[in-house]
Design an enzyme around this catalytic site. Structure first.
Site, PDB file in Angstrom:
ATOM      1  N   ASP A   1      -2.025   5.101  -6.259  1.00  0.00           N
ATOM      2  CA  ASP A   1      -2.078   4.253  -5.047  1.00  0.00           C
ATOM      3  C   ASP A   1      -2.350   2.978  -5.538  1.00  0.00           C
ATOM      4  O   ASP A   1      -3.214   2.509  -6.244  1.00  0.00           O
ATOM      5  CB  ASP A   1      -3.270   4.836  -4.487  1.00  0.00           C
ATOM      6  CG  ASP A   1      -3.694   4.286  -3.060  1.00  0.00           C
ATOM      7  OD1 ASP A   1      -2.756   3.903  -2.494  1.00  0.00           O
ATOM      8  OD2 ASP A   1      -4.861   3.962  -2.795  1.00  0.00           O
TER       9      ASP A   1
ATOM     10  N   ASP B   1       0.802  -1.247   0.099  1.00  0.00           N
ATOM     11  CA  ASP B   1       0.139   0.011   0.017  1.00  0.00           C
ATOM     12  C   ASP B   1       0.984   1.203   0.067  1.00  0.00           C
ATOM     13  O   ASP B   1       1.470   1.582   1.072  1.00  0.00           O
ATOM     14  CB  ASP B   1      -0.863   0.020   1.269  1.00  0.00           C
ATOM     15  CG  ASP B   1      -2.016   1.236   1.228  1.00  0.00           C
ATOM     16  OD1 ASP B   1      -2.127   1.835   0.103  1.00  0.00           O
ATOM     17  OD2 ASP B   1      -2.660   1.240   2.285  1.00  0.00           O
TER      18      ASP B   1
END
Length: 419
Positions: free
Chosen positions: A291, A112
């Site tokens: 992201d 992440d």
């Protein structure tokens, strides 16, 4: 230091996006986006990546690399040490195997770039060893799409045989919601996103920060290479800590400074515009983020509506995603992303969900679903797009903390027809 590749081990529970299929996946992406839009880290106001870099005490002096780096066949580009590891495409996001402790227990962690805490225990319990030290601090992290709380330890974290971090801060979950099929998170976002997540602690250095501080890698950056796939649970991506792998991209790697527009500036934020076809701008130059933890390509509501109108797509009631007919797909135009003066072609095939993975969405076999979706907020919020993993599969990206910039390049898979 040698170039090391460690392959993850896939398992079946990662084969579905969520019990609710694509609708739940879309809800999670939007909830995550709303967390980003709140303009703060997961629990407290944060500085920008630039502010972190200016005050963070790196070892040595970091100098800015050239704004373009040619691709090649000679391996990783930096003169110092760097190491690569394989990551696994789970059908909805990417995970990798991470060892914690000595001897190490292997955990499947979600990679992440939109958060920075590393933690375990969502499914497989934490197993303390001789290298485990309880700090007495508590940890509490909210992701919008999930939460975790528990205790903090410092421990040995092993990303690869030559990527072993001592005394890494690791969260150990006593409670975790929203993390089916993974054991936790490997957070590789800006360190300021850890502010307020651990008691009695200003911030928690990320795994990349500690690799650099401990002299294991030569630069505080992370190279990310993904490939599109029509199968789930296949090792088809690679992370390179501390270096740029010039064999993973084509042409030149173009770097752009991170955006100064808040709240995108608190993450891996850049400025870009988006056009449908060569002449129809649907999103004027604005700030947003890249992201790995977001699955879809999310655009501000006005841009999404313009895209839907241009494509003729309709919303599918079962999945919540846009769907188009085979004829509409034949007429689908590329999306053009202009980033730092360079235009990147996001092809029609890149815009659709892999048809071989429709079952993950709870969708119909052979039906064509688009990965472009509504961010859920209007243009002008300071975060008007999220280039998620569907976008990342088509480009090589470099997250350069030391120089406060993001690198983007085309790959051999930018024009792939695998979906």
């Amino acid at each position: 230091m040698s170039h090391v590749v460690i392959r993850g081990v896939p398992f079946a529970t990662r084969l579905r996006a969520a019990k609710g299929g694509a609708k739940e996946l879309l809800e999670r992406d939007r909830a995550r986006a709303q967390k980003f839009l709140a303009g703060k880290s997961h629990h407290a106001p944060s500085a920008t990546v630039g502010e972190y870099s200016r005050r963070h005490h790196h070892k040595g002096t970091t100098t800015s690399p050239p704004t373009t780096v040619p691709s090649g066949t000679g391996g990783s580009s930096n003169t110092g040490a760097n190491s690569s590891i394989d990551v696994t495409d789970s059908g909805v996001t990417y995970t990798m195997q991470v060892g914690v402790g000595n001897p190490a227990t292997q955990y499947t962690l979600l990679i992440d770039t939109g958060s920075s805490n590393t933690w375990v225990g969502a499914n497989l319990p934490y197993k303390p060893t001789s290298s485990s030290h309880k700090t007495g601090n508590t940890i509490n992290v909210s992701y919008g799409s999930g939460t975790m709380s528990g205790e903090e330890y410092t421990d040995t974290v092993t990303l690869g045989s030559n990527l072993v971090i001592q005394n890494q801060g690791v969260g150990v979950a006593s409670s975790a919601q929203g993390f089916q099929g993974v054991d936790g998170i490997l957070g590789v976002g800006p360190v300021d996103l850890t502010q307020g997540t651990v008691s009695n602690t200003p911030d928690v250095p990320t795994v990349t920060d500690n690799l650099y501080a401990q002299g294991i890698i030569s630069s505080d950056l992370l190279g990310v290479s993904y490939e599109p796939s029509s199968n789930a649970d296949v090792p088809n991506g690679e992370l390179t800590f501390g270096g740029i792998d010039t064999t993973k991209y084509t042409g030149t790697l173009n770097t752009v400074p991170l955006t100064t527009t808040s709240p995108a500036s608190r993450y891996w934020g850049i400025d870009q515009s988006v056009s449908y076809g060569t002449s129809h701008t649907i999103l004027n130059t604005t700030a947003g983020i890249v992201d790995t933890g977001t699955t879809l390509l999310l655009l501000a509501t006005e841009a999404f509506q313009a895209y839907q109108q241009a494509t003729g797509a309709v919303q599918d009631q079962n999945t919540g995603l846009l769907t188009i007919t085979p004829q509409q797909y034949a007429n689908l135009q590329s999306l053009y992303f202009k980033i730092g003066g360079v235009t990147y072609d996001f092809t029609p095939n890149a815009q659709i969900w892999p048809r071989g993975l429709n079952s993950i969405l709870g969708g119909e076999p052979g039906k064509i679903y688009l990965i472009v979706s509504d961010l859920g907020s209007s243009f002008g919020t300071g975060l008007d797009f999220i280039n998620g993993f569907g976008w990342l599969q088509r480009f090589y990206t470099v997250y350069d903390t030391g120089n406060r910039q993001l690198g983007v390049a085309t790959t051999a898979y930018t024009d792939a027809e695998t979906n």
